[in-house]
Design a protein around this motif. Structure first.
Motif, PDB file in Angstrom:
ATOM      1  N   GLU A  48       0.827  -1.206   0.000  1.00 38.17           N
ATOM      2  CA  GLU A  48       0.000   0.000   0.000  1.00 38.17           C
ATOM      3  C   GLU A  48       0.863   1.259   0.000  1.00 38.17           C
ATOM      4  OE1 GLU A  48      -2.595  -0.411   3.311  1.00 38.17           O
ATOM      5  OE2 GLU A  48      -3.703  -2.107   2.431  1.00 38.17           O
ATOM      6  N   ARG A  49       1.962   1.246   0.745  1.00 42.52           N
ATOM      7  CA  ARG A  49       2.866   2.400   0.760  1.00 42.52           C
ATOM      8  C   ARG A  49       3.512   2.613  -0.600  1.00 42.52           C
ATOM      9  NH1 ARG A  49       6.597   0.485   5.445  1.00 42.52           N
ATOM     10  NH2 ARG A  49       7.902   2.283   4.892  1.00 42.52           N
ATOM     11  N   ILE A  50       3.906   1.524  -1.245  1.00 43.27           N
ATOM     12  CA  ILE A  50       4.522   1.630  -2.573  1.00 43.27           C
ATOM     13  C   ILE A  50       3.526   2.189  -3.580  1.00 43.27           C
ATOM     14  CG2 ILE A  50       5.508   0.325  -4.494  1.00 43.27           C
ATOM     15  CD1 ILE A  50       6.556  -1.681  -2.366  1.00 43.27           C
ATOM     16  N   LEU A  51       2.305   1.646  -3.585  1.00 47.44           N
ATOM     17  CA  LEU A  51       1.298   2.096  -4.534  1.00 47.44           C
ATOM     18  C   LEU A  51       0.946   3.564  -4.314  1.00 47.44           C
ATOM     19  CD1 LEU A  51      -1.059  -1.020  -4.621  1.00 47.44           C
ATOM     20  CD2 LEU A  51       0.402  -0.191  -6.477  1.00 47.44           C
ATOM     21  N   ALA A  52       0.938   3.992  -3.063  1.00 49.38           N
ATOM     22  CA  ALA A  52       0.634   5.396  -2.766  1.00 49.38           C
ATOM     23  C   ALA A  52       1.709   6.318  -3.342  1.00 49.38           C
ATOM     24  CB  ALA A  52       0.508   5.603  -1.258  1.00 49.38           C
ATOM     25  N   GLY A  56       1.737   9.216  -6.620  1.00 48.63           N
ATOM     26  CA  GLY A  56       2.090  10.620  -6.443  1.00 48.63           C
ATOM     27  C   GLY A  56       1.893  11.172  -5.054  1.00 48.63           C
ATOM     28  N   GLU A  57       1.619  10.308  -4.076  1.00 46.10           N
ATOM     29  CA  GLU A  57       1.440  10.801  -2.714  1.00 46.10           C
ATOM     30  C   GLU A  57       2.753  11.356  -2.170  1.00 46.10           C
ATOM     31  OE1 GLU A  57       0.768   8.560   1.446  1.00 46.10           O
ATOM     32  OE2 GLU A  57      -0.982   8.485   0.106  1.00 46.10           O
ATOM     33  N   ALA A  58       2.691  12.510  -1.551  1.00 49.34           N
ATOM     34  CA  ALA A  58       3.894  13.151  -1.006  1.00 49.34           C
ATOM     35  C   ALA A  58       4.318  12.461   0.285  1.00 49.34           C
ATOM     36  CB  ALA A  58       3.633  14.631  -0.747  1.00 49.34           C
ATOM     37  N   GLN A  97      12.323  -1.767  -7.058  1.00 50.01           N
ATOM     38  CA  GLN A  97      10.922  -1.398  -7.296  1.00 50.01           C
ATOM     39  C   GLN A  97      10.856   0.006  -7.880  1.00 50.01           C
ATOM     40  OE1 GLN A  97       7.712  -3.123  -6.581  1.00 50.01           O
ATOM     41  NE2 GLN A  97       7.365  -1.514  -8.095  1.00 50.01           N
ATOM     42  N   THR A  98      10.415   0.111  -9.120  1.00 49.06           N
ATOM     43  CA  THR A  98      10.252   1.427  -9.723  1.00 49.06           C
ATOM     44  C   THR A  98       9.098   2.166  -9.063  1.00 49.06           C
ATOM     45  OG1 THR A  98      11.108   0.692 -11.864  1.00 49.06           O
ATOM     46  CG2 THR A  98       9.767   2.691 -11.857  1.00 49.06           C
ATOM     47  N   VAL A  99       9.366   3.387  -8.594  1.00 49.20           N
ATOM     48  CA  VAL A  99       8.302   4.225  -8.034  1.00 49.20           C
ATOM     49  C   VAL A  99       8.101   5.488  -8.855  1.00 49.20           C
ATOM     50  CG1 VAL A  99       8.547   3.360  -5.674  1.00 49.20           C
ATOM     51  CG2 VAL A  99       9.921   5.325  -6.411  1.00 49.20           C
ATOM     52  N   TYR A 100       9.042   5.758  -9.785  1.00 45.00           N
ATOM     53  CA  TYR A 100       8.881   6.938 -10.652  1.00 45.00           C
ATOM     54  C   TYR A 100       9.728   6.746 -11.892  1.00 45.00           C
ATOM     55  CZ  TYR A 100       8.715  11.765 -12.281  1.00 45.00           C
ATOM     56  OH  TYR A 100       8.530  12.886 -13.043  1.00 45.00           O
TER      57      TYR A 100
END
Length: 385
Positions: A48-52, A56-58, A97-100
């Motif tokens: 859930e933290r990764i998906l957030a 784009g969650e700050a 894990q790509t986050v951006y």
């Protein structure tokens, strides 16, 4: 023979795919055997933290550091688990894990925006320390520094594993995002003719839609059975295919930054006037994935392939596979299992190979795929301190 562990979690953020692989040979002449493969799901709160963050969650720098460490530890545990009671591997290749992911900008006067930017969490130094195994990580940044997209990185590995002396082939990965490798017949100057790019959405919109339609009780459409019970709206698919990304010439890459939650909400809004039920919406989104893949083939490939081999989670979506076969007509749609490489763990195998190449100082990118100015070594080598 070198035993290498490949690790990756893709844009679907389903979990960590781990492959224990025996590799020998040099350059593109490799012998690769999968010893073991397994997927280790993220803990719910970590996912859930990764998906957030992907949405784009700050978050604060402290939270970013903690997330980076938590992902690295999860990757390290996956590496330890895949070895089980076997002889320890000597090398790990971890995609992280790509986050951006922001592709490079080729137009405009703002040169600070010329290079792309990409961020994969789960730093290799922590994995190396935790496992006591040399770890290669952060594969994408060297290609980006050379002016490339930093993606896709798998086509050179596909060239080593799947090229054929007579056949033109496409290896089509369907993860959260779809990407292709076009392999011409393995003859003179064949490397110069290899192409690869991200085709657009794979499972990303489908999984998000299932989560939305079930209020979070389901995360994916198993075998595509829900979508198969609906009827796709072809007028809507044609409208969605006008999206600019589908018409950009390669090299190109994309991610959840484009085909994510906001895009799904636009699709749902577009669908309102057609009065689609849930199954129809899923069927239409599935049709978009299939149609966008075929559009890429017909628009940008130098020739249609003689065979297509699917891999990734989407290869299990029987409805999606059937739609691809219908749209590709006489071109057989198979899976990489049928040529000896697990469709589930092919991407993890690829990062094992990329780590192996890095250890041998063999460049791991292809400028004809990513648009980089030259071939470069990919990955940072992390030793246990």
């Amino acid at each position: 023979m070198t035993q290498v562990i490949g690790l990756i979690s893709g844009t679907s953020v389903d979990g960590i795919d781990a492959a224990l692989v025996d590799i020998s040979g040099t350059g593109f002449d490799l012998q690769v055997e999968l010893v073991a493969g397994a997927t280790y799901p993220y803990q719910d709160d970590l996912r859930e933290r990764i998906l957030a963050v992907c949405a784009g969650e700050a978050i604060s720098m402290t939270e970013l550091a903690e997330l980076d460490d938590a992902i690295a530890i999860a990757f390290a545990q996956a590496a330890q688990n895949i070895q089980s009671d076997r002889q320890p591997a000597t090398l790990i290749g971890s995609h992280g894990q790509t986050v951006y992911h922001r592709p490079p900008h080729s137009q405009g006067l703002d040169k600070t925006q010329f290079l792309g930017y990409t961020l994969q969490l789960g730093r290799g130094a922590v994995i190396a320390q935790f496992t006591s195994i040399t770890t290669v990580s952060n594969f994408r940044v060297a290609d980006i520094a050379a002016g490339g997209q930093g993606a896709p990185l798998v086509p050179p590995v596909d060239a080593a594993l799947f090229s054929h002396p007579q056949e033109a082939r496409c290896i089509q990965n369907i993860g959260g995002i779809g990407n292709l490798t076009y392999l011409p017949p393995r003859r003179d100057h064949w490397l110069e003719k290899i192409r690869g790019w991200d085709t657009g959405p794979g499972n990303s919109l489908l999984d998000l839609a299932v989560n939305y339609l079930t209020n979070g009780t389901k995360t994916y459409d198993e075998n595509g059975s829900w979508a198969a019970s609906g009827t796709p709206c072809h007028a809507l698919v044609e409208h969605w295919l006008q999206q600019e990304y589908f018409h950009l010439p390669p090299p190109k890459s994309t991610g959840r930054e484009l085909f994510g939650v906001d895009y799904l909400q636009e699709c749902i809004k577009d669908a309102e006037s057609y009065q689609l039920n849930s199954a129809d919406l899923l069927a239409t989104l599935t049709e978009l994935t299939a149609a966008s893949i075929v559009h890429n083939y017909r628009t940008f490939l130098p020739e249609m392939p003689q065979k297509v081999f699917l891999c990734g989670g989407g290869s299990h979506n029987l409805y999606l596979k059937n739609r691809l076969q219908q749209l590709l007509e006489t071109v057989p749609v198979l899976t990489t299992d049928e040529v000896g490489f697990s469709a589930d763990f092919k991407e993890a195998i690829a990062f094992a190979v990329l780590a192996y190449w890095r250890q041998l100082d063999f460049p791991g990118n292809l400028p004809t795929v990513t648009g980089a100015s030259q071939r470069v070594l990919l990955g940072e080598i992390n030793f246990r301190q």
